[in-house]
Design an enzyme around this catalytic site. Structure first.
Site, PDB file in Angstrom:
ATOM      1  N   ASP A   1      45.218  42.066  27.244  1.00  0.00           N
ATOM      2  CA  ASP A   1      45.088  42.557  28.621  1.00  0.00           C
ATOM      3  C   ASP A   1      44.149  41.682  29.444  1.00  0.00           C
ATOM      4  O   ASP A   1      43.636  40.666  28.952  1.00  0.00           O
ATOM      5  CB  ASP A   1      44.638  44.026  28.629  1.00  0.00           C
ATOM      6  CG  ASP A   1      43.189  44.194  28.247  1.00  0.00           C
ATOM      7  OD1 ASP A   1      42.670  43.355  27.495  1.00  0.00           O
ATOM      8  OD2 ASP A   1      42.555  45.176  28.707  1.00  0.00           O
TER       9      ASP A   1
ATOM     10  N   ASP B   1      41.051  41.691  30.441  1.00  0.00           N
ATOM     11  CA  ASP B   1      39.716  41.310  29.969  1.00  0.00           C
ATOM     12  C   ASP B   1      39.675  41.021  28.472  1.00  0.00           C
ATOM     13  O   ASP B   1      38.590  40.806  27.917  1.00  0.00           O
ATOM     14  CB  ASP B   1      38.690  42.383  30.340  1.00  0.00           C
ATOM     15  CG  ASP B   1      38.935  43.695  29.630  1.00  0.00           C
ATOM     16  OD1 ASP B   1      40.113  44.027  29.365  1.00  0.00           O
ATOM     17  OD2 ASP B   1      37.958  44.404  29.322  1.00  0.00           O
TER      18      ASP B   1
ATOM     19  N   SER C   1      39.678  45.866  33.426  1.00  0.00           N
ATOM     20  CA  SER C   1      40.497  45.810  32.201  1.00  0.00           C
ATOM     21  C   SER C   1      41.959  45.448  32.466  1.00  0.00           C
ATOM     22  O   SER C   1      42.247  44.383  32.977  1.00  0.00           O
ATOM     23  CB  SER C   1      40.376  47.141  31.473  1.00  0.00           C
ATOM     24  OG  SER C   1      41.045  47.089  30.247  1.00  0.00           O
ATOM     25  N   HIS C   2      42.838  46.368  32.189  1.00  0.00           N
ATOM     26  CA  HIS C   2      44.283  46.132  32.273  1.00  0.00           C
ATOM     27  C   HIS C   2      44.848  46.523  33.639  1.00  0.00           C
ATOM     28  O   HIS C   2      46.055  46.461  33.848  1.00  0.00           O
ATOM     29  CB  HIS C   2      44.976  46.936  31.187  1.00  0.00           C
ATOM     30  CG  HIS C   2      44.533  48.371  31.219  1.00  0.00           C
ATOM     31  ND1 HIS C   2      43.293  48.765  30.752  1.00  0.00           N
ATOM     32  CD2 HIS C   2      45.120  49.473  31.712  1.00  0.00           C
ATOM     33  CE1 HIS C   2      43.150  50.053  30.944  1.00  0.00           C
ATOM     34  NE2 HIS C   2      44.239  50.518  31.526  1.00  0.00           N
TER      35      HIS C   2
ATOM     36  N   LYS D   1      36.420  46.643  21.500  1.00  0.00           N
ATOM     37  CA  LYS D   1      37.700  46.311  20.883  1.00  0.00           C
ATOM     38  C   LYS D   1      38.003  44.851  21.192  1.00  0.00           C
ATOM     39  O   LYS D   1      37.440  44.283  22.142  1.00  0.00           O
ATOM     40  CB  LYS D   1      38.786  47.245  21.353  1.00  0.00           C
ATOM     41  CG  LYS D   1      39.004  47.275  22.837  1.00  0.00           C
ATOM     42  CD  LYS D   1      39.816  48.503  23.214  1.00  0.00           C
ATOM     43  CE  LYS D   1      39.969  48.623  24.702  1.00  0.00           C
ATOM     44  NZ  LYS D   1      39.789  49.978  25.200  1.00  0.00           N
TER      45      LYS D   1
ATOM     46  N   ASP E   1      40.364  42.803  25.681  1.00  0.00           N
ATOM     47  CA  ASP E   1      40.024  43.712  24.578  1.00  0.00           C
ATOM     48  C   ASP E   1      41.233  44.451  24.008  1.00  0.00           C
ATOM     49  O   ASP E   1      41.170  45.009  22.928  1.00  0.00           O
ATOM     50  CB  ASP E   1      38.896  44.691  24.972  1.00  0.00           C
ATOM     51  CG  ASP E   1      39.218  45.508  26.202  1.00  0.00           C
ATOM     52  OD1 ASP E   1      40.288  45.293  26.813  1.00  0.00           O
ATOM     53  OD2 ASP E   1      38.391  46.368  26.568  1.00  0.00           O
ATOM     54  N   ARG E   2      42.361  44.441  24.728  1.00  0.00           N
ATOM     55  CA  ARG E   2      43.556  45.113  24.200  1.00  0.00           C
ATOM     56  C   ARG E   2      44.532  44.112  23.613  1.00  0.00           C
ATOM     57  O   ARG E   2      44.536  42.946  24.009  1.00  0.00           O
ATOM     58  CB  ARG E   2      44.285  45.867  25.303  1.00  0.00           C
ATOM     59  CG  ARG E   2      43.504  47.004  25.849  1.00  0.00           C
ATOM     60  CD  ARG E   2      44.332  47.750  26.870  1.00  0.00           C
ATOM     61  NE  ARG E   2      43.600  48.936  27.300  1.00  0.00           N
ATOM     62  CZ  ARG E   2      44.157  50.003  27.832  1.00  0.00           C
ATOM     63  NH1 ARG E   2      45.465  50.041  28.016  1.00  0.00           N
ATOM     64  NH2 ARG E   2      43.437  51.039  28.182  1.00  0.00           N
TER      65      ARG E   2
HETATM   66  C1  G1P Z   1      42.105  54.372  28.714  1.00  0.00           C
HETATM   67  C2  G1P Z   1      42.576  54.549  27.294  1.00  0.00           C
HETATM   68  C3  G1P Z   1      41.396  54.536  26.352  1.00  0.00           C
HETATM   69  C4  G1P Z   1      40.582  53.268  26.542  1.00  0.00           C
HETATM   70  C5  G1P Z   1      40.218  53.105  28.013  1.00  0.00           C
HETATM   71  C6  G1P Z   1      39.528  51.780  28.276  1.00  0.00           C
HETATM   72  O1  G1P Z   1      41.271  55.434  29.089  1.00  0.00           O
HETATM   73  O2  G1P Z   1      43.313  55.733  27.146  1.00  0.00           O
HETATM   74  O3  G1P Z   1      41.859  54.644  25.032  1.00  0.00           O
HETATM   75  O4  G1P Z   1      39.423  53.289  25.779  1.00  0.00           O
HETATM   76  O5  G1P Z   1      41.389  53.163  28.815  1.00  0.00           O
HETATM   77  O6  G1P Z   1      40.313  50.692  27.934  1.00  0.00           O
HETATM   78  P1  G1P Z   1      41.788  56.707  29.934  1.00  0.00           P
HETATM   79  O7  G1P Z   1      42.390  56.169  31.184  1.00  0.00           O
HETATM   80  O8  G1P Z   1      42.845  57.362  29.079  1.00  0.00           O
HETATM   81  O9  G1P Z   1      40.575  57.561  30.117  1.00  0.00           O
HETATM   82 ZN    ZN Z   2      40.674  45.876  28.631  1.00  0.00          ZN
END
Ligand code: G1P
Ligand code: ZN
Length: 586
Positions: free
Chosen positions: A287, A289, A119-120, A388, A291-292
Site C-alpha cells: 500500500d 506507506d 496509508s492506503h 506491519k 505496511d500492507r
Molecule cells: C483499518 C483496518 C485495520 C488497520 C487500519 C490501519 O482500520 O481495518 O486492520 O489496522 O486500517 O491500517 P479501520 O478502518 O477498520 O478502523
Molecule cells: Zn498502510
C-alpha cells in the site's frame, strides 16, 4: 551556522475534530491545510510527549510522499526543534515507509517518530492526508498517549515553532543549523534493507529468482515501496525492472487507490489471472506507506488470514531469524479469521486475539509473548519492528517458495537449501513450487476458512452509529434460544461485544466490534472503521470453516451466503443506510 535557535509563538485555537483514530489522524487535505491545523496537532504532541532530557533526543520523520507532505515535514522539523529535539532524522525528500520509520527508530534508539501518511487512502489536493506518532519502541502510540495529546490540543491558545528557513531535504546530508542540533537526511532504504538481510537468507531468495521457471511481479501502486522494491528485487535478487510496476512514488499515487486488495490492485490481479503462459508464478503489492501487502500466485489469491497462518507455520523452517529466535506466540486482530489459531494449537504456542489496529500488538511483542501477528486488512508482521511490514511479508513468501522448491526440485551440486543453482540448470531444477500447492497443502493439514469482508463506505455517520448500537443492544449477551428467535436463523449460537484487557499492562479497550457466532463455528463480526477521513464505514466480516477437501475450491460468496442473509435481515442495513450492497468486497 546560527548560534542560537530563535522561536516564534503563534496564537491559535483548538480544532475539536483533530482526534486520532485506528491509525493516527486522517482527514482530507483541505482540512489539514487550515491555518494552524497541523501546528496544533504537533504542539499538543510535543507538549505531552516531550523529548527526554539528559540525552541527545532523536526524532525520526518521513512518510509516503503524498500531496502536502513537503509542507508538513518542514513544520514537523521546525516544531520538533522548538520543543527541544536535538537530532532529527529525516528520509531524503521526506520519503520513508512506515515499516522503515519503525526500523530506524529502533536502530538509532530514537525517542519517537512522526509519520506523514494516510496509508492506503488515495492522495492529492482533495484526497487524504494523515499524521501518526510512533513511540521509542517503534510502535504506533497507544490509545492513552493519543487521548492525552487530544485533550491537550483542546486547551491550546498558542504554539511554538523554530523561526528558520525551510531545510533542504533533497539530498543525503547532515545539517547543523545551530550548535547542538543536527538534521540528518538519510537514504530512505539503507537501514531497512540491512535489517531484512539480518532476517532472511538473501542467497536462498536469489536462488529462486535464478530458477528458469520463476516469474515474479510486484506493484508498488506509486506508493513509497517503489525505491525499496527496486533495491530488493532488482538490485539484490536480479529481477528485471520490467517486472516491477509503478515503482516511482507520486504525490497522488498516479490517481490510483494505493490499497493492495483485489479491487484496487486490479492491474496486478489481471496479470496474475492472465490466460497465458506468461502469467507470473508470484505477484505482490504493497500500500501507499508500505505496511500492507497482498500475495497472489498464478491464478490464485492468498487471503491475509491464510497468509499469516502459513508464515507462522513455516517461519522457523524457512527464515533464519525465526530459526534462531523461534516463534514464541502469535496474535491476530479480532475480525481476522482464526486460521493462525489452528497453527498455534498444533505447535502448542499461545495465540492472542486483539482489537483492530497494529498498536494492540506492541505490548505483546515487547513482553516477548508473540513473534508473528497480523490482521485481515492485508497487514502481516513480526517482532523485527513494531509496525506491519508489507515487503517483509513478500520476503517471507519468497523464502517459503524457495525453501520448498529446493526440497522438491533440488539444485544440482547442493544439499543445502541456501545454495544458488548451478549454471547447468536442468528443467526439473528450474521448477518452482506454486503458491496454490502451498495453500492446498496447508488447507489439507489445517482446514480452510472461507472469508469475506463487506465494507459500506461513506455511510451517514449518525445512521452508521445507530445501526451498530441497535444491533449490539438487540443481540449481544442474548441466549442461544433468543438469538434464534430474533434472527430467524436456527444456526445462531451466541453474540458478544469484544472488550479487550491488555494482558501486559491491564489497559482496557471496550467496544471493539460485535461478534456473532453460529452453531457450526462460523462468525460474522461488525465494527465501524476508525480510519475514515469523512462519513462512516461499516465493516462486516464473514467466515466459515471447512475441513472437507471437496469443498475447498467452492466460491466464497456461495459458501457465505447464509451468513450474509442473516446479517442483512437482522441489521436492516439496506433499510437504514439505503445501500443496496457493499461498496467494496474483499
Ligand atoms: C483499518 C483496518 C485495520 C488497520 C487500519 C490501519 O482500520 O481495518 O486492520 O489496522 O486500517 O491500517 P479501520 O478502518 O477498520 O478502523
Ligand atoms: Zn498502510
Amino acid at each position: 551556522m546560527a548560534s542560537t535557535l530563535s522561536l516564534k509563538t503563534v496564537p491559535t485555537k483548538p480544532f475539536p475534530d483533530a482526534l486520532a483514530g485506528t491509525s493516527g489522524l486522517r482527514k482530507k487535505v483541505p482540512v489539514f491545510m487550515q491555518e494552524n491545523y497541523v501546528e496544533n496537532w504537533l504542539e499538543a504532541l510535543f507538549f505531552t510527549q516531550p523529548p527526554p532530557a539528559g540525552k541527545e533526543s532523536i526524532l525520526v520523520t518521513g512518510g509516503d510522499g503524498r500531496f502536502y507532505s513537503e509542507v508538513v515535514i518542514q513544520k514537523v522539523m521546525k516544531m520538533a526543534l522548538a520543543h527541544g529535539y536535538k537530532r532529527i532524522i529525516v528520509g531524503k525528500d521526506g520519503i520513508l515507509s512506515t515499516p522503515s520509520v519503525s526500523a530506524i527508530i529502533r536502530e538509532r534508539k530514537a525517542d519517537g517518530g512522526v509519520i506523514l501518511t494516510a496509508s492506503h487512502n488515495p492522495g492529492g489536493p482533495t484526497q487524504d492526508f494523515g499524521m501518526k506518532y510512533n513511540i521509542s519502541s517503534g510502535a504506533p502510540a497507544p490509545e492513552g498517549v493519543m487521548h492525552a495529546q487530544y485533550e491537550h490540543s483542546q486547551k491550546l491558545t498558542s504554539y511554538t515553532i523554530a523561526d528558520v528557513p525551510d531545510f533542504d531535504i533533497s539530498k543525503v546530508q547532515t545539517i547543523i543549523p545551530f550548535s547542538g542540533v543536527t538534521i540528518e537526511i538519510i537514504d530512505p532504504c539503507d537501514i531497512y534493507i540491512n535489517l531484512m538481510k539480518q532476517i532472511f537468507n538473501f542467497d536462498l531468495i536469489k536462488s529462486l529468482f535464478q530458477r528458469k521457471h520463476f516469474k515474479f511481479t510486484f506493484d508498488a501502486l506509486h506508493g513509497v515501496t517503489g525505491p525499496y522494491a527496486l533495491r530488493l528485487f532488482h538490485e539484490e535478487f536480479g529481477c528485471p525492472v520490467e517486472c516491477l510496476m509503478n515503482c516511482n512514488p507520486l504525490p497522488d499515487f498516479g490517481g490510483l487507490h494505493p490499497d493492495p486488495n483485489q479491487v484496487y490492485a486490479h492491474t496486478l490481479v489481471e496479470r496474475m489471472y492472465a490466460d497465458s503462459s506468461n502469467c507470473p508464478d508470484f505477484g505482490a503489492a504493497c500500500d501507499g506507506d508500505g505496511d500492507r501487502n497482498m500475495i497472489l500466485g498464478n491464478h490464485c489469491f492468498v487471503n491475509p488470514a491464510d497468509s499469516l497462518a502459513i508464515i507462522a507455520e513455516s517461519a522457523s523452517e524457512c527464515i533464519p531469524f525465526f530459526a534462531r529466535e523461534g516463534v514464541k506466540g502469535v496474535a491476530r486482530s479480532s475480525p481476522t479469521a482464526p486460521c493462525v489459531d489452528r497453527v498455534a494449537a498444533a505447535k502448542s504456542i499461545p495465540c492472542y486475539e486483539t482489537p483492530t489496529g497494529w498498536k494492540f500488538f506492541g505490548n505483546l511483542m515487547d513482553a516477548g509473548k508473540i513473534s508473528i501477528c497480523g490482521e485481515e486488512s492485508f497487514g502481516t508482521g513480526s517482532i523485527h519492528i513494531r509496525e506491519k511490514d508489507g515487503l517483509w511479508a513478500v520476503l517471507c513468501w519468497l523464502s517459503i517458495i524457495a525453501h520448498e522448491s529446493n526440497k522438491r526440485y533440488p539444485l544440482s551440486g547442493s544439499s543445502s537449501s541456501s545454495a544458488a543453482p548451478s549454471s547447468a540448470d536442468s528443467s526439473a531444477e528450474g521448477k518452482v513450487v506454486s503458491v496454490q500447492e502451498i495453500m492446498d497443502e496447508y488447507w489439507t493439514k489445517h482446514g480452510k476458512y472461507f472469508i469475506q469482508r463487506h465494507d459500506y463506505e461513506g455511510v451517514d455517520s449518525t445512521k452508521a452509529h445507530s445501526l451498530y448500537d441497535t444491533l449490539r443492544d438487540t443481540l449481544a449477551g442474548k441466549s442461544e434460544e433468543e438469538l434464534k428467535k430474533i434472527t430467524g436463523d436456527d444456526n445462531a449460537k451466541s453474540c458478544d461485544v469484544f472488550n479487550y484487557t491488555d494482558p501486559v499492562d491491564g489497559s482496557y479497550s471496550p467496544n471493539n466490534g460485535i461478534r456473532f457466532k453460529f452453531v457450526d463455528g462460523s462468525r460474522f463480526v461488525v465494527r465501524l472503521s476508525g480510519t475514515s477521513s469523512s462519513g462512516a464505514t461499516i465493516r462486516v466480516y464473514y467466515e466459515k470453516y471447512s475441513d472437507d477437501k471437496a469443498q475447498f475450491h467452492k466460491k466464497e460468496a456461495e459458501v457465505l451466503e447464509p451468513l450474509v442473509a442473516t446479517f442483512s435481515r437482522v441489521s436492516k442495513i439496506r433499510e437504514i443506510t439505503g445501500f443496496e450492497k457493499p461498496t467494496v468486497i474483499t
